[in-house]
Design a protein around this motif. Sequence first.
Motif, PDB file in Angstrom:
ATOM      1  N   THR A 135     -13.625  85.851  14.863  1.00 24.13           N
ATOM      2  CA  THR A 135     -13.354  87.282  14.909  1.00 24.13           C
ATOM      3  C   THR A 135     -14.664  88.059  14.988  1.00 24.13           C
ATOM      4  O   THR A 135     -15.743  87.470  14.999  1.00 24.13           O
ATOM      5  CB  THR A 135     -12.551  87.699  13.654  1.00 24.13           C
ATOM      6  OG1 THR A 135     -12.069  89.039  13.822  1.00 24.13           O
ATOM      7  CG2 THR A 135     -13.385  87.644  12.386  1.00 24.13           C
TER       8      THR A 135
ATOM      9  N   ASP B 225     -16.897  90.938  12.865  1.00 28.29           N
ATOM     10  CA  ASP B 225     -17.034  91.273  11.454  1.00 28.29           C
ATOM     11  C   ASP B 225     -16.241  92.567  11.209  1.00 28.29           C
ATOM     12  O   ASP B 225     -16.693  93.667  11.544  1.00 28.29           O
ATOM     13  CB  ASP B 225     -18.520  91.449  11.120  1.00 28.29           C
ATOM     14  CG  ASP B 225     -18.739  91.616   9.633  1.00 28.29           C
ATOM     15  OD1 ASP B 225     -17.854  92.191   8.959  1.00 28.29           O
ATOM     16  OD2 ASP B 225     -19.796  91.185   9.145  1.00 28.29           O
TER      17      ASP B 225
ATOM     18  N   SER C   8     -15.067  80.634   9.108  1.00 31.24           N
ATOM     19  CA  SER C   8     -14.984  81.669  10.146  1.00 31.24           C
ATOM     20  C   SER C   8     -16.261  81.782  10.959  1.00 31.24           C
ATOM     21  O   SER C   8     -17.354  81.522  10.449  1.00 31.24           O
ATOM     22  CB  SER C   8     -14.743  83.035   9.492  1.00 31.24           C
ATOM     23  OG  SER C   8     -13.630  82.975   8.635  1.00 31.24           O
TER      24      SER C   8
ATOM     25  N   LEU D 104     -18.025  84.938  12.677  1.00 32.66           N
ATOM     26  CA  LEU D 104     -17.947  86.400  12.834  1.00 32.66           C
ATOM     27  C   LEU D 104     -18.953  86.850  13.886  1.00 32.66           C
ATOM     28  O   LEU D 104     -20.156  86.621  13.735  1.00 32.66           O
ATOM     29  CB  LEU D 104     -18.276  87.095  11.509  1.00 32.66           C
ATOM     30  CG  LEU D 104     -17.519  86.650  10.250  1.00 32.66           C
ATOM     31  CD1 LEU D 104     -17.886  87.540   9.071  1.00 32.66           C
ATOM     32  CD2 LEU D 104     -16.017  86.688  10.483  1.00 32.66           C
TER      33      LEU D 104
END
Length: 347
Positions: free
Chosen positions: A125, A127, A318, A320
Amino acid sequence: MKKLVCLVLALMMSLMCVSALAAEKVGVSMPTKDLQRWNQDGDYLYQKLTEAGYEVDLQFASNDVQQQLNQVTNMINNGCTVIVIAAIEGSSLGSALDLAKEKGVTVIAYDRLLMESDAVSYYATFDNYMVGTKQGTYIKEALDLDNAAGPFALEITAGDPGDNNARYFYQGAIDVLQPYIDAGKLTIKSGQIEFTDVATPTWKTEVAQTRADSILASFYADGSSIDAWLCSNDSTALGVTNALEANYDGEWPIITGQDCDISNVKNMIAGKQAMSVFKDTRTLAAQVVKMVGQILAGETVDVNDTETYDNNKIVVPSFLCEPVFADVNNYAELLLDSGYYTADQLQ
Ligand code: BGC
């Protein structure tokens, strides 16, 4: 006998060739075609994954949770080995995720975190909290909140409560603005400040517009002005802009956004929206294609955050990407020079 052996060998070799050629299947599940960004994300992912040699099953779900559930289930049953999902509602794909886990399918949450499941292997994704801080900081600097006396009138329009990102955007911005609200430099005439009061179910322009219409009618019909309207993204900023155009005569407020959608960039150029946050879908798609390659090769997958994204079952590793602030002064460099849009698209 010799002939038979040769025949069997030839058959085996051709079978091996066919299986070497059979591309891995990757599923890509996007929430809707209604918003520009998901079309772009879907297209880039399709293009990049295909170029990387995968067979891609790309589906859009019309913002219908049941439809997305069916599509993801079909992807699993049709042999996808990795599935990339941008969920409509982070918590609603449980049964499909359970099936993925059972069948050994790797799930990547794309842009929006998949909640309440331990079947999510990775999250890619931008941030999300930083998106909000960029919006809040823009308002803080544009109103010169550290020096100006104020008070300034602010209203807030946030995102969809079903989307885990929405609270991060909201919180990032509120953390910047709260001290000025507490100090009375920013006042919110509607009194609507809690996330649940300012949220926009489905992120829809029309939903944001209806709420903005009612705020304008109830609190600003006396001609008082609004200095800033914090909007979490471009679809909601468009709703607020439409409402202001129809029902507001005061000085034009600072309006924030996110995504650099074409209509909003046009509004930025026309002075109707002050800023947006640019999340280059090409960067995110490239990162995900890399992840898919690493997963299928059994390599270590690149992540840069192993603490932030707790989906209530596990903390999902994750990657980011960094969002970038965009306004009328830098949009040409960001969006045109980089080939994201053509000049014609912004006419
Ligand atoms: C995305 C935003 C988008 C919003 C509405 C969020 O999850 O991160 O970029 O504007 O959904 O589609």
